[in-house]
Design a protein around this motif. Structure first.
Motif, PDB file in Angstrom:
ATOM      1  N   LYS A  54       1.494  -2.326  -6.428  1.00  0.00           N
ATOM      2  CA  LYS A  54       2.908  -2.055  -6.703  1.00  0.00           C
ATOM      3  C   LYS A  54       3.594  -1.456  -5.476  1.00  0.00           C
ATOM      4  CE  LYS A  54       2.571  -1.388 -11.738  1.00  0.00           C
ATOM      5  NZ  LYS A  54       2.752  -0.458 -12.860  1.00  0.00           N
ATOM      6  N   HIS A  55       2.887  -0.573  -4.793  1.00  0.00           N
ATOM      7  CA  HIS A  55       3.447   0.042  -3.584  1.00  0.00           C
ATOM      8  C   HIS A  55       3.676  -1.014  -2.499  1.00  0.00           C
ATOM      9  CE1 HIS A  55       4.229   3.105  -0.570  1.00  0.00           C
ATOM     10  NE2 HIS A  55       3.329   2.530   0.220  1.00  0.00           N
ATOM     11  N   VAL A  56       2.719  -1.934  -2.335  1.00  0.00           N
ATOM     12  CA  VAL A  56       2.862  -2.999  -1.345  1.00  0.00           C
ATOM     13  C   VAL A  56       4.094  -3.846  -1.632  1.00  0.00           C
ATOM     14  CG1 VAL A  56       1.828  -5.160  -0.511  1.00  0.00           C
ATOM     15  CG2 VAL A  56       0.412  -3.116  -0.764  1.00  0.00           C
TER      16      VAL A  56
ATOM     17  N   ASP B 231       8.405   3.925  -8.117  1.00  0.00           N
ATOM     18  CA  ASP B 231       7.866   4.563  -9.320  1.00  0.00           C
ATOM     19  C   ASP B 231       6.687   3.735  -9.820  1.00  0.00           C
ATOM     20  OD1 ASP B 231       7.266   5.765 -11.701  1.00  0.00           O
ATOM     21  OD2 ASP B 231       9.341   5.885 -12.418  1.00  0.00           O
ATOM     22  N   LEU B 232       5.480   4.128  -9.424  1.00  0.00           N
ATOM     23  CA  LEU B 232       4.298   3.315  -9.705  1.00  0.00           C
ATOM     24  C   LEU B 232       3.846   3.400 -11.147  1.00  0.00           C
ATOM     25  CD1 LEU B 232       2.251   4.099  -6.469  1.00  0.00           C
ATOM     26  CD2 LEU B 232       3.987   2.343  -6.853  1.00  0.00           C
ATOM     27  N   LYS B 233       4.428   4.307 -11.927  1.00  0.00           N
ATOM     28  CA  LYS B 233       4.050   4.447 -13.328  1.00  0.00           C
ATOM     29  C   LYS B 233       4.850   3.514 -14.238  1.00  0.00           C
ATOM     30  CE  LYS B 233       2.446   9.230 -12.930  1.00  0.00           C
ATOM     31  NZ  LYS B 233       2.598  10.621 -13.431  1.00  0.00           N
ATOM     32  N   LYS B 234       5.946   2.954 -13.712  1.00  0.00           N
ATOM     33  CA  LYS B 234       6.745   2.039 -14.531  1.00  0.00           C
ATOM     34  C   LYS B 234       5.983   0.742 -14.771  1.00  0.00           C
ATOM     35  CE  LYS B 234      11.586   3.268 -13.781  1.00  0.00           C
ATOM     36  NZ  LYS B 234      12.910   2.751 -13.354  1.00  0.00           N
ATOM     37  N   PRO B 235       5.986   0.231 -16.000  1.00  0.00           N
ATOM     38  CA  PRO B 235       5.354  -1.079 -16.248  1.00  0.00           C
ATOM     39  C   PRO B 235       6.095  -2.175 -15.491  1.00  0.00           C
ATOM     40  CG  PRO B 235       6.573  -0.334 -18.182  1.00  0.00           C
ATOM     41  CD  PRO B 235       6.555   0.817 -17.227  1.00  0.00           C
ATOM     42  N   LEU B 236       5.338  -3.021 -14.812  1.00  0.00           N
ATOM     43  CA  LEU B 236       5.921  -4.075 -13.988  1.00  0.00           C
ATOM     44  C   LEU B 236       5.755  -5.429 -14.664  1.00  0.00           C
ATOM     45  CD1 LEU B 236       7.128  -5.152 -11.316  1.00  0.00           C
ATOM     46  CD2 LEU B 236       4.781  -5.232 -10.411  1.00  0.00           C
ATOM     47  N   ILE B 237       6.862  -6.138 -14.799  1.00  0.00           N
ATOM     48  CA  ILE B 237       6.865  -7.504 -15.328  1.00  0.00           C
ATOM     49  C   ILE B 237       6.985  -8.460 -14.153  1.00  0.00           C
ATOM     50  CG2 ILE B 237       7.878  -9.093 -16.997  1.00  0.00           C
ATOM     51  CD1 ILE B 237       6.916  -6.378 -18.156  1.00  0.00           C
ATOM     52  N   THR B 238       5.980  -9.293 -13.944  1.00  0.00           N
ATOM     53  CA  THR B 238       6.032 -10.296 -12.884  1.00  0.00           C
ATOM     54  C   THR B 238       6.338 -11.649 -13.510  1.00  0.00           C
ATOM     55  OG1 THR B 238       4.509  -9.112 -11.430  1.00  0.00           O
ATOM     56  CG2 THR B 238       4.727 -11.473 -11.084  1.00  0.00           C
TER      57      THR B 238
ATOM     58  N   MET C  39      -0.810 -13.770  -3.269  1.00  0.00           N
ATOM     59  CA  MET C  39      -0.421 -13.914  -4.671  1.00  0.00           C
ATOM     60  C   MET C  39      -1.258 -13.005  -5.556  1.00  0.00           C
ATOM     61  SD  MET C  39       1.429 -15.160  -7.068  1.00  0.00           S
ATOM     62  CE  MET C  39       2.287 -16.680  -6.668  1.00  0.00           C
ATOM     63  N   VAL C  40      -2.480 -12.730  -5.141  1.00  0.00           N
ATOM     64  CA  VAL C  40      -3.329 -11.836  -5.926  1.00  0.00           C
ATOM     65  C   VAL C  40      -2.713 -10.437  -5.996  1.00  0.00           C
ATOM     66  CG1 VAL C  40      -4.798 -11.144  -3.964  1.00  0.00           C
ATOM     67  CG2 VAL C  40      -5.703 -11.070  -6.292  1.00  0.00           C
ATOM     68  N   THR C  41      -2.029 -10.015  -4.951  1.00  0.00           N
ATOM     69  CA  THR C  41      -1.347  -8.719  -4.974  1.00  0.00           C
ATOM     70  C   THR C  41      -0.154  -8.749  -5.926  1.00  0.00           C
ATOM     71  OG1 THR C  41      -2.004  -8.228  -2.698  1.00  0.00           O
ATOM     72  CG2 THR C  41      -0.122  -7.009  -3.565  1.00  0.00           C
ATOM     73  N   VAL C  42       0.608  -9.844  -5.871  1.00  0.00           N
ATOM     74  CA  VAL C  42       1.782  -9.985  -6.742  1.00  0.00           C
ATOM     75  C   VAL C  42       1.372  -9.956  -8.208  1.00  0.00           C
ATOM     76  CG1 VAL C  42       3.628 -11.569  -7.430  1.00  0.00           C
ATOM     77  CG2 VAL C  42       3.109 -11.237  -5.003  1.00  0.00           C
ATOM     78  N   LEU C  43       0.307 -10.670  -8.545  1.00  0.00           N
ATOM     79  CA  LEU C  43      -0.139 -10.721  -9.931  1.00  0.00           C
ATOM     80  C   LEU C  43      -0.949  -9.487 -10.314  1.00  0.00           C
ATOM     81  CD1 LEU C  43      -1.188 -14.483 -10.162  1.00  0.00           C
ATOM     82  CD2 LEU C  43       0.985 -13.430 -10.804  1.00  0.00           C
ATOM     83  N   GLY C  44      -1.734  -8.986  -9.375  1.00  0.00           N
ATOM     84  CA  GLY C  44      -2.538  -7.800  -9.659  1.00  0.00           C
ATOM     85  C   GLY C  44      -1.701  -6.571  -9.934  1.00  0.00           C
ATOM     86  N   ALA C  45      -0.503  -6.516  -9.363  1.00  0.00           N
ATOM     87  CA  ALA C  45       0.390  -5.383  -9.584  1.00  0.00           C
ATOM     88  C   ALA C  45       0.993  -5.386 -10.977  1.00  0.00           C
ATOM     89  CB  ALA C  45       1.516  -5.400  -8.542  1.00  0.00           C
ATOM     90  N   ALA C  46       1.013  -6.545 -11.621  1.00  0.00           N
ATOM     91  CA  ALA C  46       1.742  -6.714 -12.882  1.00  0.00           C
ATOM     92  C   ALA C  46       1.041  -6.043 -14.059  1.00  0.00           C
ATOM     93  CB  ALA C  46       1.923  -8.195 -13.177  1.00  0.00           C
ATOM     94  N   ASP C  47       1.868  -5.579 -15.001  1.00  0.00           N
ATOM     95  CA  ASP C  47       1.367  -5.130 -16.300  1.00  0.00           C
ATOM     96  C   ASP C  47       1.485  -6.244 -17.337  1.00  0.00           C
ATOM     97  OD1 ASP C  47       0.797  -2.084 -16.060  1.00  0.00           O
ATOM     98  OD2 ASP C  47       2.694  -2.362 -15.027  1.00  0.00           O
TER      99      ASP C  47
END
Length: 370
Positions: A181-183, A188-195, A256-264
């Motif tokens: 998420k930081h990358v 706010d790394l605690k917010k749920p991320l929708i990718t 892409m693994v970072t983009v998807l790995g960051a997602a909730d």
């Protein structure tokens, strides 16, 4: 394709490879092949497709004059692509051709047949596509993304391999997810991320649906990372809200693994390969299959029947709050979300790229032995 190429290079350090695509995917292909572990020149040939729409009666399709005209035009494009493929293969003289099944593979596959170059194909989708059904009649080996009982390929030449994906796709720890998420630039790394990813060229229905509910999602405490596809980026950007927690990008060439790995939670089309990557990551997923693509509809149905993903249709996403409701319901039901992702993860096959690469190498070595 990139996963298989990299595995081929690992198995055979002397590997030489080239990638063939059509004009529509040229820029994405060049960007992706820059990340192969071997130099991969990209070549473009003409190609065409037979437009058949899932759920639309044949008589109605035949009365769709613009579509019929495009189909007739594309027959000529396939012929041109076949001649171009003959020239390419005659020039480079490969030991083996590996085809993934898109319509651009048809002229190349038949050129390989004429030149007697072994052909290995892979079918990611649960519903075999027309190109692979045609090429499968003479392919040396046929790899499948799903168990063989979903296909009518000859069993003596078919192998259930799963869908090849990069080894980097694995379940992320909480720490790995926060770093991802930081990358991506979220504070706010605690917010749920929708990718949200609608495929290489994008998906109009998903882009429209996300744009219409983005304010509500951010108000509910979600962050969004929206990959529009190159075709739709400018149109989406012009109407997208300017919010700190809403990031808009056109295409992902690397990581892409970072983009998807960051997602909730991930919102995705029904591409078999992409869904396999999400399964390997163990991500809660909402699938919106392209309504006119029967392979995506069938792929999504397999996961729905296994209670491994949420499935929505195009119209619901485009015209209502169905996407907003699905995201909030999924996030609020933590036990159900956990159970669903465990079922989803069972579809991943970590060794698929290696198994497919071995089929390709075997076909090439058999040819050299002759």
């Amino acid at each position: 394709m990139l996963a298989v190429i990299n595995e081929l290079k690992r198995l055979d350090p002397k590997l030489e490879a080239a990638f063939v695509c059509d004009r529509a995917f040229e820029s994405q292909s060049r960007g992706l092949m820059n990340h192969a572990t071997v130099a991969v020149p990209v070549h473009v040939v003409h190609a065409g497709k037979l437009r058949r729409y899932h759920g639309v009666p044949l008589w109605k399709q035949l009365l769709d004059i613009p579509t019929v005209a495009k189909n007739i035009r594309d027959v000529f494009l396939i012929g041109i692509g076949f001649v171009e493929s003959l020239w390419l293969l005659g020039r480079f003289k490969p030991d083996v051709v590996f085809a993934k099944g898109g319509y651009v593979c048809l002229p190349l596959g038949y050129a390989a047949r004429v030149l007697r170059i072994p052909l290995v194909i892979h079918d990611s989708d649960t519903r075999p596509g027309l190109t692979n059904r045609l090429l499968g009649k003479f392919a040396k080996s046929i790899a499948t993304g799903s168990p063989l009982d979903n296909y009518d390929y000859p069993e003596d030449r078919s192998v259930y391999t799963g869908v090849p994906i990069d080894k980097a796709f694995h379940p992320f720890t909480a720490d790995e997810q926060q770093k991802a998420k930081h990358v991506l630039g979220f504070s706010d790394l605690k917010k749920p991320l929708i990718t949200v990813v609608g495929g290489g060229l994008g998906a109009e229905s998903i882009n429209t649906g996300v744009a219409s509910v983005s304010n509500k999602l951010v108000d509910q405490g979600f962050a969004l990372y929206h990959v529009t596809g190159k075709k739709h980026y400018n149109a989406v950007k012009s109407r997208a809200p300017k919010l700190d927690d809403y990031r808009l990008v056109d295409f992902v060439y690397k990581d892409m693994v970072t983009v998807l790995g960051a997602a909730d939670i991930v919102v995705s089309r029904g591409s078999a390969t992409f869904l396999q990557e999400l399964a390997a990551l163990g991500k809660p997923t909402i699938i919106v299959p392209a309504a006119h693509l029967g392979d995506q509809v069938k792929n999504a149905e397999v996961y729905r029947e296994a209670s491994a993903a949420v499935v929505l249709d195009d119209d619901a996403v485009r015209e209502s709050d169905a996407l907003f409701q699905a995201i909030t319901d999924l996030w609020e039901d933590k036990p159900g979300r956990t159970t669903m992702t465990k079922r989803f993860s069972q579809f991943a096959r970590a060794d698929a790229a290696k198994v497919v690469a071995k089929l390709v190498l075997r076909a090439g070595r058999q040819e050299r032995a002759l």
